[in-house]
Scaffold this motif. Sequence first.
Motif, PDB file in Angstrom:
ATOM      1  N   UNK A 197      25.598 -14.774 -65.621  1.00 31.61           N
ATOM      2  CA  UNK A 197      26.415 -14.899 -64.406  1.00 31.61           C
ATOM      3  C   UNK A 197      26.221 -16.272 -63.784  1.00 31.61           C
ATOM      4  N   UNK A 198      24.948 -16.696 -63.679  1.00 34.57           N
ATOM      5  CA  UNK A 198      24.694 -18.015 -63.078  1.00 34.57           C
ATOM      6  C   UNK A 198      25.211 -19.133 -63.975  1.00 34.57           C
ATOM      7  N   UNK A 240      17.981 -42.542 -53.959  1.00 35.99           N
ATOM      8  CA  UNK A 240      18.511 -41.215 -53.624  1.00 35.99           C
ATOM      9  C   UNK A 240      19.837 -40.987 -54.323  1.00 35.99           C
ATOM     10  N   UNK A 267      21.112 -35.230 -60.689  1.00 33.99           N
ATOM     11  CA  UNK A 267      21.057 -33.780 -60.517  1.00 33.99           C
ATOM     12  C   UNK A 267      22.437 -33.172 -60.664  1.00 33.99           C
ATOM     13  N   UNK A 291      15.100 -50.375 -47.654  1.00 32.06           N
ATOM     14  CA  UNK A 291      15.936 -49.204 -47.356  1.00 32.06           C
ATOM     15  C   UNK A 291      17.106 -49.131 -48.328  1.00 32.06           C
ATOM     16  N   UNK A 323      15.841 -47.531 -51.299  1.00 29.80           N
ATOM     17  CA  UNK A 323      15.683 -46.089 -51.105  1.00 29.80           C
ATOM     18  C   UNK A 323      17.024 -45.384 -51.258  1.00 29.80           C
ATOM     19  N   UNK A 324      18.055 -45.991 -50.656  1.00 31.16           N
ATOM     20  CA  UNK A 324      19.389 -45.397 -50.764  1.00 31.16           C
ATOM     21  C   UNK A 324      19.801 -45.308 -52.218  1.00 31.16           C
ATOM     22  N   UNK A 335      34.738 -21.383 -71.660  1.00 34.41           N
ATOM     23  CA  UNK A 335      34.697 -22.817 -71.386  1.00 34.41           C
ATOM     24  C   UNK A 335      34.009 -23.618 -72.472  1.00 34.41           C
ATOM     25  N   UNK A 381      20.586 -37.976 -56.887  1.00 35.55           N
ATOM     26  CA  UNK A 381      21.588 -36.928 -56.701  1.00 35.55           C
ATOM     27  C   UNK A 381      22.598 -36.963 -57.831  1.00 35.55           C
ATOM     28  N   UNK A 413      12.597 -55.224 -45.046  1.00 37.00           N
ATOM     29  CA  UNK A 413      13.090 -53.966 -44.467  1.00 37.00           C
ATOM     30  C   UNK A 413      14.378 -53.525 -45.110  1.00 37.00           C
ATOM     31  N   UNK A 414      15.313 -54.443 -45.023  1.00 37.34           N
ATOM     32  CA  UNK A 414      16.652 -54.119 -45.510  1.00 37.34           C
ATOM     33  C   UNK A 414      16.662 -53.770 -46.988  1.00 37.34           C
TER      34      UNK A 414
END
Lengths: 433, 304
Positions: free
Chosen positions: A82-83, A12, A19, A5, A8-9, A321, A16, A1-2
């Motif tokens: 612009x973006x 993620x 990204x 998870x 998974x952390x 820039x 991120x 379990x531990x």
Amino acid sequence: MRIKSALAVAAVAALTAACGGGGGGETSSPNEPVKIDFLSLAWQKESVAANKQLVEEWNKANPNIQVTYVQGSWDNVNDQLVTQFAGGTAPDVIHNDSPALAGFATDGYLLDLSDKLPAELKNDIPQAAWDTVTFDGGKGEQGVYGVPFLQESQVIIANKKLLEAAEVRVPTADAPWTWDEFSAAAKKMTKGDTYGVAWPMKSPVNKTLNLALNFGGTFFQTAGGKTTVKVGPEEREVLQRIHDQLYKDKSADPAALGQGTADPLPAFYKGKFALLPAGVYLRQQVAEQAPDGFEWVTLPGPKGTTTQQGAVSQTLSIAQESEHPDEAMKFISFFLNGPNQAKLAKGDWLLPTSQKAAADPAMTSEENGWDVATASAKDLVVAPFLKVNGFDEWKSKVATPVLQEYFANKITIDEVAKRLVEDGNKVLERYQR
Amino acid sequence: MTATVTRPAPPRRPRAKRRHVSRQTREMWLLMLPALVPVLLFSVGPLLYGIGLAFTDARNTRVHETSFVGLENFTDLLADGDFWASFRIGAIWAVSVTALQFLAALGLAVLLNQNLRFRGVARVLAVVPWAMPPVVIGLMWKLVYHPDAGILNDLLGTDVNWLADFSLALPAIIVVGVWTGMPQTTVVLLAGLQNVPKELYEAGEMDGAGRWRRFWNITLPQLRPVIVAITSLDFVWNINQFGLVYVLTQGGPGGQTRLPMLFAYEEAFRYRFAGYASMLGLAMAIVVLAVLGLYLWRQMRENR
């Protein structure tokens, strides 16, 4: 379990991080070549080929400064920029046109090139062209925010047979038609199903504003640091004359009104109308697509009190820039030297700003009207609207619908003047707070 | 949720139990994290940021210093004629597309529910537009509406520039909107139809109810919850439509098809008034919530 998870952390977190960290953070060791992104908006086949070939040449000759060609499109380049500017991912070298530069310069996204320009490049391009890229950088000082390289002037593309049949004086670069002669000629050529002229007015603003300078119509005035719209007798001249051709003389083809610049060409080849006022670049499509045996000539734009037209330039700029502004400048000065500008101008069928390029024999040959086109470069002056902050919004929210309605004969010239000024000033106010 | 319920327990119990509870809580959070992080990062975060921006004079520029302006953007919005024009267009678009979509999809669903030959094939074909991204649909319909080479002008023998005509552009894109949204509405209604108990129809038939009567008094009331759900979803989807119309007309001619979201996009990315555009987005969200709330509330009340 531990463990799961925790995994998974980790996943993620990694995701991120991947990204979020896409943008900057490129650290190159001294031996690695500097990488520069070049956003090009070339779209005609010949022009894309010319652009890519020049980039390739540069990359071969400069292993330490590698340029990546990035294809953009005129349709959405400003939205894209612009973006990208906001996200910090803008390309280093940016192809655009001078009307768009004003806004980006004021917003601080573009690099002031005034003290980076090599003398050779600076002297090769006349001051009038530099004026089209000189803007307020947002803090009140004037800077040069791009290198102008291709310019567009308005000419009249004519069906040779119909022109000769009408037995009117054929205008030359030294003695162009006056607007009166132009309208009279159009009237004379209107017979039965054939019209004298066609005005594709899907995007009427730049065209009419550039031509309005024939009579000194500037549409904007600046007093005490505040810019307002003005529609006086000078501004009304060209509007009224085009409107007269449409509804008084009935010498202009009404079917072309809602069309974009290139849309009336099929009808032009069929001889449905004789004269097509257009930018010089349209010659390319006529030269390539016209059916065999179709004869056409390029006539200079008409003359009002002067032959002046508003000039808009295509430009190359450097992002504020950018991590390698000096290398980017080196690339630009190679890309826009005399011989290369001649190649680009030929590819896009536009006028080069470089004086060396303009002297190229191909630029003055009679073939495909290059002589008339190149001669028209002397009439180009800075379009006053280039310097107006908020012009883009004025154009799409106020001027485009108003002029479209006017040329569709739905409103009078007085209403045009009223709406351009009143609604227009409201728009401009937002930018002058 | 469980955490708050179980928390009062620990003080009376020995330490071991407390540890157990906290471990359970921790595991629950860990398990939720993969789902929660993206939601927080990509939905809640930007949402709050956008709401915050709406009360500032933020501009998409490098030199501008953003400051808090309170409700200034909102009062500007109320006085902005272009916004109201865009809002009106958005309302016409969303209501008519949702209504027409529903009617057409209901017809199609009833048809596909009949015992036709090739029913399977027909059902698959009906879903095809769903598989296309809005941009592709836009490009395809652009070709259909093309003034010179378009199939529509060819069929009708007309010479109309559908997407550039001031009065025809909006109806033209509404047709595309209806076409695009029909599949999911049809599928949902078809599923609803298949859940209507056959016995009801048999009983109706016994009592001498005609086709129309059976449809009106059995099918529609039975479908009601499905209809409420799908029309409200469609409404939200349609009023927030962007890609399709952006590809077809970019809001032209002269702003005749400038839906609210296109208007917000222009404000933010063309004219660079990020604060004002955020207020626009916020206002639209509130309008959608209000309309939906009212609609759902009325439906629920009538159901009772």
